[in-house]
Design an enzyme around this catalytic site. Structure first.
Site, PDB file in Angstrom:
ATOM      1  N   GLY A  21      87.371  58.845  48.544  1.00 43.12           N
ATOM      2  CA  GLY A  21      86.150  59.637  48.630  1.00 43.12           C
ATOM      3  C   GLY A  21      85.888  60.577  47.477  1.00 43.12           C
ATOM      4  N   GLY A  23      85.271  59.640  44.379  1.00 45.12           N
ATOM      5  CA  GLY A  23      84.370  59.036  43.397  1.00 45.12           C
ATOM      6  C   GLY A  23      85.051  58.134  42.393  1.00 45.12           C
ATOM      7  N   LYS A  24      86.206  57.564  42.760  1.00 42.78           N
ATOM      8  CA  LYS A  24      86.906  56.652  41.845  1.00 42.78           C
ATOM      9  C   LYS A  24      86.031  55.476  41.436  1.00 42.78           C
ATOM     10  CE  LYS A  24      90.272  55.582  44.530  1.00 42.78           C
ATOM     11  NZ  LYS A  24      89.886  56.384  45.695  1.00 42.78           N
ATOM     12  N   THR A  25      85.439  54.829  42.453  1.00 41.19           N
ATOM     13  CA  THR A  25      84.656  53.629  42.165  1.00 41.19           C
ATOM     14  C   THR A  25      83.448  53.962  41.300  1.00 41.19           C
ATOM     15  OG1 THR A  25      85.374  52.619  44.242  1.00 41.19           O
ATOM     16  CG2 THR A  25      83.422  51.695  43.203  1.00 41.19           C
ATOM     17  N   SER A  26      82.764  55.061  41.585  1.00 41.09           N
ATOM     18  CA  SER A  26      81.604  55.463  40.782  1.00 41.09           C
ATOM     19  C   SER A  26      82.001  55.655  39.322  1.00 41.09           C
ATOM     20  CB  SER A  26      81.000  56.761  41.329  1.00 41.09           C
ATOM     21  OG  SER A  26      80.568  56.601  42.651  1.00 41.09           O
ATOM     22  N   ASP A  48      91.356  47.228  46.038  1.00 39.27           N
ATOM     23  CA  ASP A  48      91.212  47.850  47.352  1.00 39.27           C
ATOM     24  C   ASP A  48      90.798  46.799  48.374  1.00 39.27           C
ATOM     25  OD1 ASP A  48      90.613  49.375  49.567  1.00 39.27           O
ATOM     26  OD2 ASP A  48      89.562  50.930  48.438  1.00 39.27           O
ATOM     27  N   THR A 504      77.036  55.022  50.273  1.00 38.23           N
ATOM     28  CA  THR A 504      78.277  54.245  50.240  1.00 38.23           C
ATOM     29  C   THR A 504      79.169  54.509  51.448  1.00 38.23           C
ATOM     30  OG1 THR A 504      78.215  54.091  47.821  1.00 38.23           O
ATOM     31  CG2 THR A 504      80.333  53.741  48.884  1.00 38.23           C
TER      32      THR A 504
END
Length: 584
Positions: A21, A23-26, A48, A504
């Site tokens: 949560g 913001g790694k993916t962003s 993941d 998301t």
């Protein structure tokens, strides 16, 4: 433009990790798009099990590199755990040779059916990327699973090479030992590549939040223990109030400042970049380009959010509903970082306040439930399923039963088999099964691991269910009650999905709900957490986010959830028994 050192002199491999949560993916996607826009060939990969790269990049992905439309040079892929496991099983079975009879092949396939095999198989795919199995890219970016799962993933090379080094005659639970021995050199090379600062940058993402920072510090220390010290700290979502009279905005900025000021030395010693909070959802290429380049930010659609009241009950109503029963299992699930630990602790505290005996526990390897409760209360027991403790307990139990009458040589073979890292997975599952059964006579509130790990845990439950029912004759099947059956029983189990009112988190909770339904588990309700919609803030940036909140709340309320509850944003984080009592 926010200063982001990872883009100044990017290494071939960029490895994003951190608490769920944050913001790694962003950030991983924004970095990939930025590098591709420079004319570089870039591959972004998710390891993941609950990946949302598809939604972020707005393209359907699979386990092979897929070009991303409107981003020349950028490809993306998901390491599919199930596909990786099947590929791994095929490799091992091929190595058995034609002389191995069908019944022995079936036995080996059964050995390779557990969740632990899925994890090592996915890591085998990851290792292949580091070993050059897919060529033609200048940079490979790894968007990893949430912290607890990532650390388990990273520890596998050491665990497996250690296991393989001293085991040259036994068979692990992943099948014949020879099937793994071939991978030892690849595993060693992977760990070396991850620790080489010329090849890899490990980007530790956090938010200016006490819980996320505490998790980041623990992660940094455990990465150091794996000799992975080439770390860069990124604080995402940094907020600065524009109106000193806005109580909400000032409180958010103050909390962030205090959290950063209290950072431990393990983090303050790292190079640090800060990425500002933005007023729009980070989904799609336009938003991703804007994340690291303010000049590309889209124009605001509205500065006057709706004022209609949100007609949803609070958490106290949910606790009242649950308290009508005398016992049961409450499983709180959701994407990492949505506050499910706080919600689980508040539900447990609320049930204890209403006179019930409650056991609050967690299956999260990165558990911090005790920090949230931070106190004692009559009727409330708080603990966690500690993988190390459960493994020791499980090994002792096996040695006491199966090893009781063995000679020294046979006992040595048994100990070798129990030295497998997969023993931990089995031990944790047994502890989980015990908690599921305990709810037959008391309330048990389970703060589960982030979504990906939860799905692996449920997969283990399903495998146990299939194994038990297949071993019982049809006439005796009615006498078997497996953990999965209890999870499927609405009179025994209530699953609560937690999401933030953002695109998301809601999409990922919806995806988890679909997976649960495929397993025959129907969620009881949703909790929308940390809503700013009723806060009364006047801050321009926060108000830009309110319309998007209302859209997501309506999405949950009008189609996704059978029952929905809402928890507003609080200036003071609900930590401690008294704060949790007020929340519930």
């Amino acid at each position: 433009m926010p200063h982001f050192r990872a883009l100044t002199a990017p290494t071939p491999y960029l490895f994003f990790t951190g608490k769920g949560g944050v913001g790694k993916t962003s950030l991983a996607c924004a970095t990939a798009v930025s590098l591709a826009d420079r004319g570089l060939r870039v591959l972004i990969v998710s390891t993941d099990p609950a990946s949302n790269l598809d939604e972020m990049l707005e393209v359907t992905l699979n386990d092979r590199p897929t070009p991303v439309p409107n981003a020349t040079g950028l490809s993306a892929m998901n390491i599919d755990p199930e596909a990786a496991a099947e590929n791994y099983r095929s490799k091992v079975l091929e190595q058995l040779g034609p002389e191995v009879p069908p019944d022995e092949r079936s036995t080996v396939r059964e050995q390779l059916s557990g969740a632990c095999t899925t994890e090592i198989a996915a890591f085998d795919e990851f290792v292949g990327l580091l070993d050059g199995d897919i060529a033609g890219f200048d940079h490979i970016i790894f968007d990893t699973a949430p912290t607890g799962h990532t650390l388990r993933l990273l520890s596998l090379p050491k665990a497996w090479t250690g296991f393989l080094k001293d085991n040259d005659r036994g068979a692990s639970c992943l099948g014949p030992h020879s099937g793994l021995k071939m991978q030892e050199d690849r595993f060693r090379k992977a760990l070396q590549a991850l620790g080489d600062s010329k090849q890899t940058t490990i980007i530790l993402v956090t938010r200016a939040d006490r819980g996320a920072i505490r998790e980041a510090a623990r992660t940094a220390a455990e990465l150091d223990a794996l000799n992975l010290s080439n770390q860069l700290l990124v604080v995402n979502g940094r907020f600065h109030a524009t109106d000193p009279t806005d109580v909400v905005a000032v409180a958010i900025e103050r909390d962030q400042d205090e959290a950063l000021a209290a950072m431990p030395a393990s983090l303050t010693n790292l190079l640090r970049d800060e990425i500002p909070l933005l007023g729009f959802d980070i989904v799609g290429l336009v938003a991703l380009r804007a994340l690291l380049s303010p000049a590309n930010q889209p124009s605001p659609v509205s500065t006057e959010p709706g004022t209609e009241p949100i007609d949803l009950p609070g958490l106290n109503r949910l606790v009242d509903d649950i308290a009508q029963g005398k016992h049961g299992l409450i499983m709180v699930m959701g994407k990492g970082g949505v506050g499910k630990t706080t919600i689980a602790a508040a539900i447990a505290t609320g049930l204890a306040k209403r006179g019930h005996a409650v056991h609050l526990s967690t299956t999260d390897p990165a558990a911090h439930v005790s920090f949230v409760v931070d106190g004692v209360m009559p009727g409330l027991t708080v603990d966690r399923i500690d993988p190390r403790v459960e493994t020791e307990r499980y090994v002792a139990k096996i040695l006491a039963s199966r090893g009781r009458n063995l000679d020294e040589q046979a006992k040595a073979l048994l100990l070798e088999d129990l030295a497998s890292p997969c023993t931990e997975e089995v031990a944790v599952f047994h502890a989980f099964s015990h908690i599921v059964g305990e709810a037959r006579s008391a309330f048990v509130v389970l703060d589960t691991a982030p979504t990906g790990h939860t799905l692996l845990l449920l997969d283990a439950t399903g495998a146990y269910h299939r194994q038990m029912t297949s071993q019982v004759a049809p006439t005796g099947a009615g006498r078997i009650v497996t953990p999965l059956m209890r999870l499927q029983d609405p009179n025994h189990t209530k699953v609560i999905l937690v999401a933030l009112p953002e695109t998301t988190p809601v999409s990922e909770a919806a995806s988890l709900q679909d997976d649960l339904r495929r397993a025959g588990v129907e969620p009881y309700g949703w909790v929308i957490n940390k809503s700013l919609a009723v806060s009364g803030t006047r801050d321009p940036l926060l108000r830009l986010r309110l319309d998007r909140e209302r859209t997501q709340i309506a999405r949950v309320q009008n189609g996704l959830a059978k029952r929905a509850f809402i928890v507003g944003w609080r200036a003071k984080p609900p930590i401690g028994v008294e704060e949790l009592r007020r929340l519930s």
